[in-house]
Design a protein around this motif. Structure first.
Motif, short mmCIF file in Angstrom:
data_model
loop_
_atom_site.label_atom_id
_atom_site.label_comp_id
_atom_site.label_asym_id
_atom_site.label_seq_id
_atom_site.Cartn_x
_atom_site.Cartn_y
_atom_site.Cartn_z
N SER A 116 0.83 -1.31 -0.03
CA SER A 116 0.01 -0.08 0.11
C SER A 116 0.82 1.39 0.01
CB SER A 116 -1.02 0.01 1.10
OG SER A 116 -0.04 0.18 2.36
N TRP A 117 0.51 2.39 -0.77
CA TRP A 117 1.29 3.50 -0.60
C TRP A 117 1.04 4.30 0.56
CZ3 TRP A 117 5.19 5.30 -3.25
CH2 TRP A 117 5.79 6.39 -3.31
N GLY B 123 -10.32 -3.78 5.86
CA GLY B 123 -9.98 -3.18 7.31
C GLY B 123 -9.17 -3.80 8.07
N GLN B 124 -8.01 -4.44 7.21
CA GLN B 124 -6.90 -5.24 7.94
C GLN B 124 -5.62 -4.73 7.26
OE1 GLN B 124 -7.23 -7.63 10.43
NE2 GLN B 124 -9.46 -7.19 10.35
N PHE B 125 -4.61 -4.60 8.18
CA PHE B 125 -3.34 -4.15 7.87
C PHE B 125 -2.35 -5.42 7.94
CE2 PHE B 125 -5.05 0.19 8.85
CZ PHE B 125 -5.13 0.43 7.30
N THR B 126 -1.20 -5.40 7.32
CA THR B 126 -0.16 -6.29 7.84
C THR B 126 0.82 -5.85 9.08
OG1 THR B 126 1.15 -5.72 5.78
CG2 THR B 126 -0.16 -7.70 5.66
N THR C 158 -6.90 1.32 0.08
CA THR C 158 -8.12 0.26 -0.01
C THR C 158 -8.01 -0.61 -0.93
OG1 THR C 158 -9.33 2.31 0.64
CG2 THR C 158 -10.67 0.43 -0.39
N THR C 159 -7.38 -0.21 -1.98
CA THR C 159 -7.08 -1.44 -3.01
C THR C 159 -6.19 -2.45 -2.51
OG1 THR C 159 -7.75 0.33 -4.77
CG2 THR C 159 -6.66 -1.77 -5.49
N ALA C 160 -5.37 -2.16 -1.84
CA ALA C 160 -4.18 -2.99 -1.29
C ALA C 160 -5.12 -3.74 -0.53
CB ALA C 160 -3.10 -2.32 -0.90
N GLN C 161 -5.54 -3.50 0.68
CA GLN C 161 -6.40 -4.14 1.40
C GLN C 161 -7.36 -5.21 0.82
OE1 GLN C 161 -8.14 -1.21 3.77
NE2 GLN C 161 -6.79 -1.75 5.25
N GLU C 162 -8.29 -4.78 -0.42
CA GLU C 162 -8.93 -5.80 -1.14
C GLU C 162 -8.22 -6.92 -1.73
OE1 GLU C 162 -11.23 -3.27 -3.39
OE2 GLU C 162 -12.64 -2.64 -1.95
N LEU C 163 -7.16 -6.40 -2.47
CA LEU C 163 -6.17 -7.45 -3.32
C LEU C 163 -5.26 -8.27 -2.66
CD1 LEU C 163 -5.30 -4.98 -6.11
CD2 LEU C 163 -7.14 -6.77 -6.21
N LEU C 164 -4.82 -7.86 -1.34
CA LEU C 164 -3.65 -8.32 -0.86
C LEU C 164 -3.79 -8.75 0.68
CD1 LEU C 164 -0.92 -5.84 -2.00
CD2 LEU C 164 -1.67 -7.74 -3.15
N PRO D 51 -2.42 -12.20 -5.79
CA PRO D 51 -2.78 -13.32 -5.35
C PRO D 51 -4.45 -13.51 -5.67
CG PRO D 51 -1.50 -12.31 -3.82
CD PRO D 51 -1.66 -11.26 -4.68
N GLY D 52 -5.17 -12.52 -5.84
CA GLY D 52 -6.57 -12.55 -6.26
C GLY D 52 -6.72 -12.39 -7.69
N PRO D 53 -7.56 -11.38 -8.08
CA PRO D 53 -7.70 -11.30 -9.60
C PRO D 53 -6.55 -10.67 -10.32
CG PRO D 53 -8.55 -9.29 -8.21
CD PRO D 53 -7.99 -10.35 -7.03
N ARG D 54 -6.57 -10.58 -11.70
CA ARG D 54 -5.64 -10.08 -12.63
C ARG D 54 -6.16 -8.56 -12.70
NH1 ARG D 54 -3.04 -12.85 -17.09
NH2 ARG D 54 -2.55 -11.42 -18.82
#
Length: 847
Positions: A126-127, A214-217, A204-210, A173-176
Motif C-alpha cells: 500500500s502507498w 479493514g486489515q493491515f499487515t 483500500t485497493t491493497a487491502q482488497e487485493l492483498l 494473489p487474487g484477480p488479474r
C-alpha cells in the motif's frame, strides 16, 4: 642467511611459481566467498533498515516461523485498522499509518511475460501517504488513489520500459489487474531491492487485493521531535497489549538481519567448503615442491651446515622461502578473490539475488586472506624444512648425493587404520535409520577414507603403476618402459601428485552418483505417485493465485483440480510444515500407500502423516494433535491415516479448510489436473494452455515434463557444485605440471645421457607425456573408486529423504577417466618441451 634465502628464491622462482599459483587460487576462493557474503549481508541490512518506521507494530507470532518474506511459511497475520486510531492517541506519536504488504504480485511486460525477478519475490504494497513513515520516494507522476491506478518501482519501470500513463497488467494473489501506471518510486536511498519488484496500490485497493478489508499487515509509527523511539515503543506496547509485537526501527532491522544471517550461513559454509577443498589440494603441490627443492639442493644445504649454519637457520631459510611464496600468493589471491566475488554476484543475480552497490572488502577479509595463504604454505613446507635441517654436513664432501628413501611402514599402518575407520563409518551411515545421522557418518567416513587413501597412496602406487604401466612397453617399447620406471622410481612423489587429482575426482564422481540416483528417484516418484495427467506449477518457484484453478476447472474434459498449498503451525509443540490438499480429489490425483487408516476423513480436522513422522512423534491413527497457529489460536487435529514416505505430498497433510483456519494464505504451489476417463490428454491440452497462458507466472506440464522440471533443479545444483570442484581439479593439474617440471630438472644429467645413447627428442617428449598420463590415471582411478563408495553410501543413507534408487553412471565415470588422461597429456606439454630442448653436452655436465 636471509641473503642466501633470497638468492635461493630468485634462483628457483619459476619452480615456485606453480606452488604460488595453487595458493592464489585457494585464497581467491576464500576471499571471493567472504566478499560476496559480506556484500550480501550489507545489501539486506540496508534493505531492512530502509523499511522500518520509528516504531513498528505487527501481530505477535505464537512461534518462530523462520525468515519472513521468503514465502516459505505460507501463513499470514493481520492487524485491525481500528488499532491505528488507538495508537494515534498515544503521547509522543507524530504520525501513524497502517500498511499492507504481500508477496505474489507480478508485473507483466509489454509482451505479456512476467517481469523476470529470477526467483526474487514480487511484492505488493500500500502507498504510504505519510512521507515520514515511508521507505519510498515518488520519482515521477503521482500517488495511486483508486482501483484503476497503480505505481511501480523505478527498477521495474526501467526493465519493462513502462512510463507514467501506460496501461499495465499486474498478477495478484487474487484477480488479474489492468490499471493505469500513475507513478514510479524509488525504494530507500539508492533504490536497491535485491532483485525484487514492488507494486503499490492505494490503501483500500491493497487491502482488497492483498489482505482483507479493514486489515493491515503492520502499522508504522513516527515519533514526535524529542521523543525517544524506545520510550515511544513502550507507550505503544502498553496500549496495544501482548497480542502485538512493538519494535523500534533498529530492533526490527536487527531481528530481520539476525534471521537472514542464519539463512546466509548455509551459503557461506557451502562456498567455504569448496575453498577448503582447493586449499587442501594445494597443500600437496606445496609439499611436493619443497620436498623436491630440498632433495635437489642437498649438497647446497649440507655445505651451509658445513660452513657453520645451524639446523634452526636452515629450517628458517626454507620456511623463509615458503613465507615469501605465501605472502605473494595471498596478495595475488586477494586481488583474484575480488574478481571471483564479482562472478558470484553475477551468478546469484541470474537466480534473482541481485546485489546493489559496490562489493564489500572488509579488514577481516584481508586478514583472513593472508592468514590462510601464509599458514597453509608454512605448514606444507615445514616437513621439508625439517628434513633439510637434518642433512649431515659430511654429505657436502661427497661427489654424489643420494637421498635415502624412508620406509613406508608407518604410513601403511596409519593409512590402514584410517581406511578401516572410514569404511566402518560409511557402512554405519548406510545402515542408520536417521537420515541426518547417516549423512554425518558418511561425511566422517569420507574424510577418514580420503586421508587413509592419501597415506596408503605410495604403497598402492607401486603395484598399480607396475601392472597398468606394463602396457606402456608393449605399445611404445623403450620409451614406455622408461616412462613406467620414472613413475615408479619415487612412489612418494607420484602419490602426492596423484592424490591432488584423486580428491577432486572423488568429489566429482560422488556427486555424480548422488545426482544420477536422485534423478532416477524423481522419475520413479513421479511415475509411482502422480496420477493426474497434468501438473501446473510456478515458472519462478513462487505461489500463485487460486483463480488459475477455478478457470482450469471450467475447461471441458477436466474431471477435477487438486490444489496443493503450504503452511506452518505448531503440532504438539513442534513447528511443522504443512501440505494442504483437497480431500475430495486427493486419491484421484496422488497415489498414497497407506500403512494405517484412510484418506476419507481428512476433511475437517483430519491429519495424514508419513511413517517417519508418526514414529518420531509417537502418533497413531485416532490420536488427537494439539495445534497452535501463528496468531496464537489453539485447535485440534485427529490423525486419520499413516502413509509411506512420499516426497510429492510431504510428511504432514491437512485439508485446505484446515490450512485456511490456521491463517494459511490462499495461494497455490501446485495444481494437479485430472481428466475425465474418456478424454485424451492431447485433445484437452490446448484449452488448458490457453488458460495458463493468461497467467505467465505458471506452466502446464504432463507427468514426464513435471519430472524433468524437478530433475533440472538437481542438474543445476550439480552443475554449480562441479563447476566449483573444477578449481580443485585445475590445481591438481598444476601439481602434475610442477612435479614433471621439477622432475625434468632433477633428471637433467640422466636425460642428457639418454639423448647421448640415441633417444630422440620426440621419444623424450613421449616419455614425459606417458609418465604424466600414468600418474593422472592412477589418481583418477583412486578418485573414482573412492567417489563411487562415497556416492553409494550417501545415497543409501538418504533413502528415507527420497533417494530411493541407486544409479552409478558408468559412462560418465569413463569420461572422467578419459579427462584425467587428457589432463596428464596437457600437463606434460611444457616439461616435455623443456626436456627435449636440453643440450646433450650441457645436460651431461650437470651435477
Amino acid at each position: 642467511m636471509w641473503r642466501t634465502t633470497w638468492r635461493s628464491l630468485l634462483a628457483h622462482k619459476l619452480r615456485l611459481a606453480l606452488s604460488g599459483l595453487a595458493i592464489v587460487l585457494g585464497v581467491a576462493f576464500v576471499v571471493g566467498t567472504l566478499i560476496f557474503t559480506d556484500t550480501l549481508s550489507k545489501t539486506f541490512n540496508d534493505l531492512f533498515e530502509s523499511t522500518a518506521a520509528d516504531v513498528n507494530v505487527t501481530r505477535a507470532a505464537a512461534f518462530d516461523q523462520g525468515l519472513e518474506g521468503t514465502g516459505t511459511g505460507g501463513t499470514a497475520t493481520y492487524v485491525p485498522a481500528g488499532l491505528v486510531d488507538e495508537i494515534a492517541d498515544v503521547e509522543g506519536v507524530a504520525a501513524v499509518e497502517g500498511n499492507v504488504q504481500a508477496e505474489g504480485v507480478y508485473i507483466l511486460d509489454a509482451d505479456g511475460e512476467v517481469l523476470d525477478t529470477g526467483g526474487a519475490p514480487g511484492i505488493g504494497i500500500s502507498w504510504d501517504t505519510e512521507e515520514s513513515l515511508s521507505p519510498t520516494t515518488l520519482v515521477d507522476g503521482r500517488a495511486a488513489t483508486g482501483p484503476g491506478e497503480v505505481m511501480i518501482d523505478t527498477n521495474s519501470a526501467e526493465d519493462t520500459g513502462y512510463r507514467v500513463g501506460d496501461t499495465i497488467t499486474v498478477l495478484t494473489p487474487g484477480p488479474r489487474v489492468e490499471a493505469e501506471l500513475v507513478g514510479t518510486f524509488r525504494f530507500g536511498d539508492e533504490g536497491g531491492l535485491a532483485g525484487a519488484s514492488l507494486t503499490a496500490f492505494d490503501t483500500t485497493t491493497a487491502q482488497e487485493l492483498l489482505s482483507a478489508p479493514g486489515q493491515f499487515t503492520g502499522i508504522g509509527v513516527g515519533a514526535a521531535d524529542g521523543v525517544d523511539p524506545d520510550e515511544l515503543a513502550d507507550r505503544v506496547a502498553a496500549v496495544v497489549g501482548s497480542d502485538y509485537d512493538v519494535k523500534t526501527a533498529s530492533e526490527q532491522a536487527e531481528s530481520l538481519s539476525s534471521d537472514f544471517s542464519e539463512a546466509l550461513q548455509f551459503i557461506n559454509i557451502f562456498l567455504l567448503v569448496f575453498a577448503a577443498i582447493a586449499l587442501f589440494v594445494g597443500t600437496f603441490i606445496i609439499l611436493n615442491t619443497f620436498s623436491m627443492l630440498v632433495a635437489q639442493r642437498t649438497r647446497e644445504l649440507a655445505l651451509l651446515r658445513a660452513l657453520g649454519a645451524s639446523r634452526g637457520q636452515v629450517t628458517r631459510s626454507v620456511l623463509g622461502e615458503a613465507l615469501v611464496v605465501g605472502l605473494v600468493g595471498s596478495t595475488l589471491g586477494l586481488a583474484a578473490g575480488y574478481g571471483i566475488a564479482a562472478g558470484l554476484r553475477a551468478l546469484f543475480g541470474s537466480f534473482g539475488l541481485t546485489l546493489d552497490g559496490d562489493l564489500v572488502l572488509s579488514t577481516d577479509t584481508v586478514l583472513w586472506a593472508y592468514a590462510v595463504g601464509v599458514l597453509v604454505t608454512l605448514v606444507s613446507a615445514y616437513v621439508p624444512a625439517r628434513r633439510a635441517a637434518r642433512m649431515p654436513p659430511v654429505a657436502a664432501m661427497r661427489d654424489d648425493v643420494v637421498t635415502a628413501q624412508r620406509g613406508l611402514r608407518r604410513r601403511t599402518v596409519v593409512g590402514a587404520v584410517l581406511a578401516a575407520v572410514g569404511i566402518a563409518a560409511l557402512v554405519g551411515g548406510t545402515l542408520s535409520d536417521d537420515g541426518g545421522t547417516g549423512a554425518s557418518l558418511v561425511g566422517l567416513g569420507a574424510l577418514a577414507l580420503i586421508l587413509g587413501a592419501t597415506a596408503l597412496s605410495p604403497v598402492l602406487a607401486v603395484p598399480f603403476l607396475r601392472s597398468v604401466g606394463a602396457l606402456l612397453p608393449r605399445i611404445w617399447g623403450t620409451t614406455g618402459r622408461l616412462a613406467q620406471e620414472n613413475a615408479v622410481r619415487n612412489p612418494r612423489r607420484t602419490a602426492a601428485t596423484a592424490s591432488a587429482l584423486m580428491i577432486g575426482l572423488a568429489l566429482v564422481s560422488a556427486f555424480s552418483v548422488i545426482g544420477a540416483s536422485t534423478n532416477a528417484s524423481i522419475d520413479e516418484l513421479v511415475t509411482g505417485s502422480v496420477r493426474a495427467e497434468f501438473v501446473v506449477s510456478s515458472a519462478v518457484q513462487v505461489p500463485f493465485s487460486g483463480d488459475v484453478a477455478a478457470e482450469l476447472a471450467e475447461v471441458d474434459g477436466v474431471d477435477a483440480i487438486m490444489p496443493l498449498r503450504w503452511g506452518q503451525a505448531q503440532l504438539d509443540g513442534r513447528t511443522s510444515f504443512l501440505t494442504a490438499v483437497d480431500p475430495d480429489s486427493l486419491d484421484r490425483s496422488i497415489e498414497l500407500s497407506l500403512v494405517d487408516g484412510s484418506t476419507e476423513r481428512l476433511g475437517g480436522n483430519g491429519l495424514l502423516v508419513d511413517e517417519s513422522t508418526a514414529d518420531g512423534r509417537g502418533w497413531a491413527v485416532g490420536d488427537t494433535v494439539e495445534v497452535l497457529t501463528r496468531d496464537g489460536r489453539q485447535q485440534e487435529l485427529v490423525v486419520r491415516g499413516v502413509f509411506e514416505s512420499n516426497q510429492v505430498i510431504g510428511s504432514t497433510v491437512v485439508s485446505l479448510d484446515s490450512l485456511t483456519a490456521f491463517g494459511g494464505v490462499a495461494l497455490d504451489r501446485f495444481l494437479f489436473v485430472d481428466l475425465a476417463d474418456d478424454v485424451a490428454p492431447a485433445d484437452v491440452r490446448p484449452q488448458l494452455e490457453e488458460v495458463t497462458d493468461a497467467y505467465p507466472v505458471v506452466d502446464l506440464k504432463d507427468r514426464g515434463e513435471f519430472s524433468d522440471e524437478q530433475k533440472s533443479s538437481v542438474d543445476q545444483l550439480l552443475l554449480l557444485i562441479n563447476a566449483m570442484l573444477v578449481l580443485s581439479v585445475l590445481i591438481a593439474a598444476l601439481g602434475i605440471v610442477n612435479t614433471l617440471a621439477m622432475s625434468v630438472i632433477e633428471r637433467t644429467r640422466e636425460i642428457g645421457l639418454l639423448r647421448a645413447v640415441g633417444l630422440g627428442r620426440a621419444q623424450l617428449r613421449r616419455m614425459v607425456r606417458l609418465e604424466a598420463v600414468v600418474i593422472s590415471i592412477y589418481g583418477a582411478v583412486l578418485g573414482l573408486v573412492l567417489g563411487t563408495l562415497f556416492g553409494v553410501a550417501l545415497s543409501r543413507s538418504l533413502a528415507d529423504q527420497g533417494i530411493t534408487e541407486l544409479v552409478v553412471p558408468l559412462p560418465r565415470m569413463a569420461v572422467f577417466l578419459l579427462v584425467a588422461a587428457v589432463i596428464g597429456v596437457l600437463a606434460a606439454v611444457g616439461p616435455a618441451r623443456r626436456a627435449a630442448r636440453l643440450k646433450v653436452l650441457d645436460a651431461i655436465a650437470q651435477t
